[in-house]
Motif scaffolding. Structure first.
Motif, PDB file in Angstrom:
ATOM      1  N   UNK A   2       3.651   5.244   4.436  1.00 21.95           N
ATOM      2  CA  UNK A   2       2.248   5.007   4.758  1.00 21.95           C
ATOM      3  C   UNK A   2       1.405   6.148   4.182  1.00 21.95           C
ATOM      4  N   UNK A   3       0.428   5.834   3.323  1.00 23.91           N
ATOM      5  CA  UNK A   3      -0.406   6.905   2.750  1.00 23.91           C
ATOM      6  C   UNK A   3      -1.197   7.670   3.809  1.00 23.91           C
ATOM      7  N   UNK A   4      -1.430   7.047   4.955  1.00 24.28           N
ATOM      8  CA  UNK A   4      -2.133   7.727   6.045  1.00 24.28           C
ATOM      9  C   UNK A   4      -1.176   8.537   6.913  1.00 24.28           C
ATOM     10  N   UNK A   5       0.127   8.372   6.669  1.00 24.43           N
ATOM     11  CA  UNK A   5       1.164   9.105   7.389  1.00 24.43           C
ATOM     12  C   UNK A   5       1.106   8.850   8.899  1.00 24.43           C
ATOM     13  N   UNK A   6       0.805   7.610   9.264  1.00 20.41           N
ATOM     14  CA  UNK A   6       0.790   7.224  10.680  1.00 20.41           C
ATOM     15  C   UNK A   6       1.989   6.337  11.002  1.00 20.41           C
ATOM     16  N   UNK A   7       2.204   5.311  10.184  1.00 20.15           N
ATOM     17  CA  UNK A   7       3.329   4.410  10.372  1.00 20.15           C
ATOM     18  C   UNK A   7       4.600   5.010   9.778  1.00 20.15           C
ATOM     19  N   UNK A   8       5.727   4.602  10.317  1.00 12.55           N
ATOM     20  CA  UNK A   8       7.014   5.035   9.786  1.00 12.55           C
ATOM     21  C   UNK A   8       7.274   4.329   8.453  1.00 12.55           C
ATOM     22  N   UNK A   9       8.105   4.910   7.569  1.00 11.75           N
ATOM     23  CA  UNK A   9       8.355   4.283   6.265  1.00 11.75           C
ATOM     24  C   UNK A   9       9.176   2.997   6.376  1.00 11.75           C
ATOM     25  N   UNK A  10       9.034   2.150   5.382  1.00  7.16           N
ATOM     26  CA  UNK A  10       9.780   0.889   5.288  1.00  7.16           C
ATOM     27  C   UNK A  10      10.836   1.052   4.193  1.00  7.16           C
ATOM     28  N   UNK A  59       0.817  -1.216   0.000  1.00  9.26           N
ATOM     29  CA  UNK A  59       0.000   0.000   0.000  1.00  9.26           C
ATOM     30  C   UNK A  59       0.853   1.270   0.000  1.00  9.26           C
ATOM     31  N   UNK A  60       2.083   1.165   0.461  1.00  7.42           N
ATOM     32  CA  UNK A  60       2.930   2.337   0.633  1.00  7.42           C
ATOM     33  C   UNK A  60       3.259   3.072  -0.656  1.00  7.42           C
ATOM     34  N   UNK A  61       3.460   4.359  -0.510  1.00  7.24           N
ATOM     35  CA  UNK A  61       3.828   5.215  -1.640  1.00  7.24           C
ATOM     36  C   UNK A  61       5.350   5.232  -1.781  1.00  7.24           C
ATOM     37  N   UNK A  62       5.833   4.905  -2.981  1.00  9.51           N
ATOM     38  CA  UNK A  62       7.270   4.820  -3.225  1.00  9.51           C
ATOM     39  C   UNK A  62       7.915   6.205  -3.237  1.00  9.51           C
ATOM     40  N   UNK A  63       9.046   6.317  -2.520  1.00  8.02           N
ATOM     41  CA  UNK A  63       9.826   7.548  -2.505  1.00  8.02           C
ATOM     42  C   UNK A  63      11.305   7.179  -2.580  1.00  8.02           C
ATOM     43  N   UNK A  64      12.023   7.808  -3.491  1.00  9.60           N
ATOM     44  CA  UNK A  64      13.466   7.579  -3.604  1.00  9.60           C
ATOM     45  C   UNK A  64      14.195   8.332  -2.503  1.00  9.60           C
ATOM     46  N   UNK A  65      15.292   7.734  -2.026  1.00 11.13           N
ATOM     47  CA  UNK A  65      16.092   8.363  -0.975  1.00 11.13           C
ATOM     48  C   UNK A  65      17.518   7.838  -1.065  1.00 11.13           C
ATOM     49  N   UNK A  66      18.424   8.483  -0.337  1.00 11.76           N
ATOM     50  CA  UNK A  66      19.778   7.962  -0.252  1.00 11.76           C
ATOM     51  C   UNK A  66      20.221   7.991   1.205  1.00 11.76           C
TER      52      UNK A  66
END
Length: 218
Positions: A154-162, A96-103
């Motif tokens: 998390x699209x609800x912005x409650x859980x921390x990202x994975x 369900x999570x929204x993909x975001x690139x990071x380094x």
């Protein structure tokens, strides 16, 4: 006149229903606690898991007098609380999570109050947001400084990202199978203990003993 067969069947159905309710309620509560432990207020989930872990042997051993089942149910309930949370968290984040690139800007290992080592990854996503990821978010020493990674937010912005090294939404089936197996084992053990409870037999023995003492010798 009442049918003796029907009179005997009624308590049996009640016992089966009662056993099924306990057998489902305890592992469900453990899973709920495991899920809550993934939220910022993790201590609530930990308390719920502990309560479920102690309730299982209390019911199976204290009320139903099944010591072996009580011990096994306690172990599987606590294990369920340990495995279910991370497994379901990962599954939810990847699906369900929204993909975001990071380094990865930096990594570090430190010792907590229990003197056990913990790994932290400091990452920067494409929006410029800097955040520290913990082992709970899949930062377990596999990422290197300067490495490109993917965050599932998390699209609800409650859980921390994975965090993952690549855009791989494949679910860890081992964790899900382990969770399902522990849930089934806990349910089956409690249901068996409830339907085969020894408390009824002990109550009958006490009743017969009381009647025997109360009889007047002829």
């Amino acid at each position: 006149m009442a049918d003796p067969t029907q009179e005997a069947a009624a308590p049996s159905r009640t016992k089966t229903l009662n056993s099924a309710l306990w057998a489902l309620a305890i592992p469900l509560v453990a899973v709920t606690g495991a899920v809550l432990a993934q939220f910022p207020w993790s201590w609530i989930g930990i308390v719920v898991v502990v309560l479920a872990g102690f309730t299982a042997p209390a019911v199976a051993g204290g009320f139903w007098n099944r010591a072996g089942a009580a011990t096994f149910a306690a172990v599987t309930t606590f294990a369920l609380g340990l495995f279910a949370g991370p497994s379901l968290f990962e599954t939810y984040a990847k699906q369900v999570g929204e993909k975001t690139d990071a380094f990865v800007a930096d990594t570090a290992t430190y010792k907590n109050a229990r003197n056990s080592e913990r790994t932290v990854c400091r990452v920067v996503d494409t929006s410029g947001k800097v955040q520290d990821l913990t082992e709970q978010q899949n930062c377990q020493g596999q990422f290197k400084r300067g490495q490109h990674i993917v965050l599932y937010k998390d699209p609800l912005d409650v859980l921390e990202p994975w965090a993952e090294a690549t855009d791989d939404r494949t679910v860890d089936v081992v964790g899900l199978y382990t969770t399902a197996g522990l849930f089934t084992a806990t349910t089956a053990t409690l249901f068996y203990a409830g339907t085969r409870r020894r408390s009824d037999r002990m109550d009958m023995k006490k009743l017969h003993g009381t009647r025997a003492v109360g009889r007047t010798p002829r």
